[in-house]
Design a protein around this motif. Structure first.
Motif, PDB file in Angstrom:
ATOM      1  N   ASP A   7     -49.415 -22.167  18.092  1.00 55.16           N
ATOM      2  CA  ASP A   7     -49.350 -23.609  18.284  1.00 55.16           C
ATOM      3  C   ASP A   7     -48.225 -23.854  19.282  1.00 55.16           C
ATOM      4  O   ASP A   7     -47.078 -23.525  19.011  1.00 55.16           O
ATOM      5  N   ARG A   8     -48.565 -24.425  20.409  1.00 55.35           N
ATOM      6  CA  ARG A   8     -47.584 -24.464  21.494  1.00 55.35           C
ATOM      7  C   ARG A   8     -46.762 -25.750  21.449  1.00 55.35           C
ATOM      8  O   ARG A   8     -47.298 -26.843  21.506  1.00 55.35           O
ATOM      9  N   ASP A  34     -40.446 -27.515  22.444  1.00 54.19           N
ATOM     10  CA  ASP A  34     -39.099 -27.692  21.909  1.00 54.19           C
ATOM     11  C   ASP A  34     -38.946 -27.181  20.474  1.00 54.19           C
ATOM     12  O   ASP A  34     -38.079 -27.646  19.749  1.00 54.19           O
ATOM     13  N   ARG A  35     -39.770 -26.261  20.064  1.00 53.19           N
ATOM     14  CA  ARG A  35     -39.598 -25.720  18.713  1.00 53.19           C
ATOM     15  C   ARG A  35     -40.383 -24.422  18.567  1.00 53.19           C
ATOM     16  O   ARG A  35     -41.169 -24.068  19.436  1.00 53.19           O
ATOM     17  N   GLY A  36     -40.111 -23.760  17.470  1.00 57.96           N
ATOM     18  CA  GLY A  36     -40.890 -22.573  17.150  1.00 57.96           C
ATOM     19  C   GLY A  36     -40.523 -21.382  18.017  1.00 57.96           C
ATOM     20  O   GLY A  36     -39.376 -21.221  18.434  1.00 57.96           O
ATOM     21  N   ILE A  79     -47.790 -17.516  13.505  1.00 58.97           N
ATOM     22  CA  ILE A  79     -48.066 -18.627  12.596  1.00 58.97           C
ATOM     23  C   ILE A  79     -46.744 -19.143  12.038  1.00 58.97           C
ATOM     24  O   ILE A  79     -45.976 -18.392  11.439  1.00 58.97           O
ATOM     25  N   GLU A  80     -46.511 -20.420  12.291  1.00 61.04           N
ATOM     26  CA  GLU A  80     -45.254 -21.027  11.841  1.00 61.04           C
ATOM     27  C   GLU A  80     -45.541 -21.985  10.695  1.00 61.04           C
ATOM     28  O   GLU A  80     -46.119 -21.568   9.709  1.00 61.04           O
ATOM     29  N   SER A  81     -45.191 -23.250  10.858  1.00 61.65           N
ATOM     30  CA  SER A  81     -45.237 -24.127   9.683  1.00 61.65           C
ATOM     31  C   SER A  81     -46.570 -24.831   9.459  1.00 61.65           C
ATOM     32  O   SER A  81     -46.682 -25.657   8.562  1.00 61.65           O
ATOM     33  N   GLY A  82     -47.578 -24.540  10.233  1.00 66.15           N
ATOM     34  CA  GLY A  82     -48.855 -25.223  10.030  1.00 66.15           C
ATOM     35  C   GLY A  82     -50.040 -24.300  10.262  1.00 66.15           C
ATOM     36  O   GLY A  82     -49.931 -23.257  10.914  1.00 66.15           O
ATOM     37  N   LEU A  83     -51.160 -24.699   9.700  1.00 64.37           N
ATOM     38  CA  LEU A  83     -52.400 -23.928   9.863  1.00 64.37           C
ATOM     39  C   LEU A  83     -53.426 -24.676  10.707  1.00 64.37           C
ATOM     40  O   LEU A  83     -54.333 -24.073  11.268  1.00 64.37           O
TER      41      LEU A  83
END
Lengths: 364, 361
Positions: free
Chosen positions: B8-9, B12-14, B62-66
């Motif tokens: 997920d691009r 400013d995060r991840g 994979i970070e905080s969302g699916l």
């Protein structure tokens, strides 16, 4: 034939009414129709199924990415149904190059996280057969299929004559029509058409009666639109207050015909993108089931091909106020147009008709 | 090796900073690293590709969302890339039992939420990587993933506008910030110059969010104002080091869940690229295991007020410590090292052998 629709149903938006009609019509014609997924407790009238193998075709009805099932279910669906037996009905014109009309669009990454190319490649990964509810798809590899349709059995008051209709419509003593005009639809890319419509009605305020807007976010510009910097989700509370417009939240799909019938008039708007692509919606047809005079606020090149020439008086053109005044003065003339248009829709755009068109496409 | 990251691009995060570094380090080592997608001017330094056939491995970060792994996006990838060439990089430690830290931060809201995540992982790949050296689950392959880029080290920044800078989003951080950092600042506030928190959601709770995540965005903007702490919007990954360099001191905080799981993030290393003195709110033993013995002196673990004043009064001493840490990072945690570790992890048929508490080097 056994058809499995794939779409995220919501009682308040999108294709829930249309898919419900396909289920009813399919049953009446001896077919079986269900929606892919776990049985919904919210829409109990719709049968759901996860038994993919049992069905002949999967019909994806796509407005946004959310209409595709989440991954574990998606894998089950794609594994169980070969690509050649999957069809996509592209209700928002996603399967096109990126198009913007006013503030409207068919792709917007900041809203759903997908870029334009992903819609093209994503659709092609799922199916080889793309349908769009327009008479004139832009792409050569898209087949026109209007999908939405008219249900004659759902007509609230099937008058025998224009005189009977006009008499009932003009009777303001029985409280059946508390509103001069009712519009049911959510505040999404419609304000650029609603605002001039309301302004046109302002001089008629006393004769016409009050106006009601029903749907999401008509009371104020929603926070999520502000946060994302989205235009086209606008509203002018001062204008609404000045005109005494009543705003209420979204209603369930099975309440729409009754509510629209509480207004003497009901405009049919398509969002700017739809006008450009000639896309039709459930409301294109459903409004003619209500006990109201529909106002066809649509592009000229859409009205006659869909509704027939008898519907032309219902297209107010540039002089909305003048046409409404005339409708109030000579309702029989316009109810005649409404009844003839209903007959045209019943003949050419019924769900029975549409279901057969779909079967022809699937078998082709 | 050719490796495609699917993620997920966000600018400013991840993990976007890490992705840019893998592209660069990969080039130096003869590997081709790209992000799934088409060229995008918002992401300088990143190579993009949609040619799924051209890559040996596809790594789902994979970070905080699916939800970004939508039904629109996934069929093409899953149809084209065989399962044995797909890998999950579980950045946020979701592939674990349910963990709630002090009834506050947690990886899953409940068991059904956990089951949903695990169902995604099971469908995508057999191999799961996590940015920790101490994974809790036997199936997980430990891989620090985030690293240090000595070449991006900023020279002296033009102006030091702040005594203290904190770069990071207000995402599960408020409890630690409000109970440890702010009281420490409060005690010595008259002795400090300007302070700035850079990142999302320090000024207000976002308008649209899951009510289930109330605690994640908790903030008291009035308290920050009273303390004279400025807040600034998040900056793109290309400006993080520069933003950090505007502070004499940078404080790194980490959400409690990540601290519990000892999960690495980009922030562990970014501040050491900046012209600043980083202080990390980590357990000193953990700080030492990452940054070397000098790193222990940069750990903020109690006595925060005194440490802040000491750093501001004796910057030369701390700059020497930072230099020591940078040398350690360049040797042990550079993206060249990380690149090699990633290749090994992808090729390995089973989890990398590891000694508990030590990084795989």
């Amino acid at each position: 034939m056994k058809l499995l629709f794939v779409s995220k149903l919501d009682r308040f938006v999108r294709a829930v009414n249309t898919i419900t009609k396909y289920i009813e019509t399919g049953k009446a014609l001896g077919h079986e129709v269900a929606v892919f997924g776990e049985q919904s407790s919210e829409i109990t009238s719709v049968p759901y199924s996860l038994d993919v193998d049992k069905f002949d075709f999967a019909i994806f009805v796509i407005y946004g990415p959310w209409d595709f099932p989440d991954l574990p279910y998606l894998a089950r669906l794609l594994d169980g149904m070969p690509r050649g037996r999957r069809v996509i009905i592209d209700c928002n014109g996603r399967y096109n190059e990126t198009i913007r009309v006013e503030h409207d669009f068919n792709h917007l990454e900041k809203l759903d996280g997908h870029q334009g190319w992903e819609w093209i490649e994503g659709f092609e990964a799922v199916s080889e057969k793309m349908l769009q509810p327009t008479l004139k798809p832009l792409r050569g590899d898209v087949r026109p299929f209007l999908f939405h349709a008219f249900d004659p059995a759902a007509v609230a008051r099937p008058y025998r004559s224009p005189q009977e209709a006009a008499q009932a419509w003009s009777d303001r003593t029985n409280g059946a029509k508390p509103y001069g005009a009712v519009y049911v639809g959510n505040n999404w890319q419609r304000w650029s058409q609603i605002a001039p419509f309301l302004k046109a009605l302002e001089p008629l305020k006393d004769q016409l009666g009050s106006i009601r807007l029903t749907g999401w976010d008509w009371d104020k510009r929603p926070d999520w639109a502000i946060e994302h910097g989205l235009k086209g989700v606008d509203v002018d509370p001062e204008l609404l207050e000045r005109l005494g417009v009543e705003t209420t939240g979204a209603i369930s799909f099975h309440e729409v015909i009754d509510l629209v019938g509480k207004g003497r008039f009901s405009p049919i708007f398509h969002r700017p993108l739809y006008n450009r692509l000639g896309l039709v919606t459930n409301r294109t047809f459903e409004t003619f089931c209500a006990d109201t005079i529909p106002l066809l606020m649509l592009p000229d090149d859409l009205v006659e091909p869909i509704y027939g020439s008898e519907a032309l008086p219902l297209d107010p053109g540039a002089d909305v106020a003048g046409r409404i005044k005339d409708m109030m003065r000579r309702p029989e003339v316009y109810w005649s147009a409404v009844l003839k248009t209903r007959a045209h829709l019943a003949e050419h755009h019924s769900y029975h008709q549409r279901f057969k068109e779909l079967l022809t496409i699937l078998e082709s | 090796m050719n490796i495609l990251f699917v993620m997920d691009r966000w600018v400013d995060r991840g993990s976007i900073q890490a992705a840019a570094n893998y592209v660069r380090a990969g080039e130096e080592l003869g590997h081709t690293i790209a992000l799934y997608g088409r060229e995008d001017p918002r992401f300088p330094g990143i190579r993009f590709s949609t040619d799924l056939h051209a890559f040996d491995y596809v790594v789902f970060i994979i970070e905080s969302g699916l939800r970004w792994m939508s039904g629109l996006r996934m069929p093409g990838i899953l149809n084209t890339v065989p399962r044995e060439r797909r890998v999950v990089f579980d950045a946020d430690g979701m592939y674990n039992q349910m963990i709630a830290v002090d009834g506050y931060d947690r990886n899953h809201r409940d068991e059904s939420g956990r089951a949903e995540w695990l169902a995604y992982y099971d469908l995508i790949a057999d191999k799961i990587l996590q940015p920790t050296v101490e994974p809790q689950e036997p199936r997980v392959v430990p891989l620090p993933f985030y690293g240090y880029d000595p070449t991006s080290q900023l020279g002296a920044a033009p102006v030091k506008r702040f005594d203290i800078v904190h770069v990071g989003h207000n995402w599960w951080r408020w409890r630690e910030v409000s109970s440890c950092l702010l009281p420490a600042i409060e005690r010595i506030r008259p002795l400090l110059g300007n302070i700035c928190f850079v990142g999302s959601w320090w000024d207000a709770v976002p308008a649209v969010h899951d009510p289930d995540l109330e605690g994640a965005f908790c903030v008291d903007p009035e308290r920050l104002r009273r303390l004279g702490i400025q807040t600034r919007a998040a900056v793109p990954y290309t400006e993080v080091v520069c933003a950090m360099s505007q502070g004499r001191v940078n404080i790194m905080t980490q959400r409690p869940l990540f601290r519990r799981l000892k999960l690495f993030t980009s922030k562990y290393f970014e501040a050491f690229c900046a012209d600043t003195i980083p202080l990390v709110m980590l357990d000193p033993d953990h700080a030492e295991s990452v940054y070397g013995s000098a790193g222990r002196e940069l750990a903020l673990n109690g006595g925060i007020s005194d440490r802040l004043l000491d750093v501001l009064r004796h910057p030369e001493r701390y700059q020497q410590i930072v230099q020591e840490v940078r040398k350690h990072l360049a040797i042990h945690h550079s993206y060249r090292v990380r690149m090699q570790q990633l290749v090994v992890a992808l090729q390995a048929g089973r989890p990398l052998a590891r000694a508990r508490g030590q990084l795989i080097l």
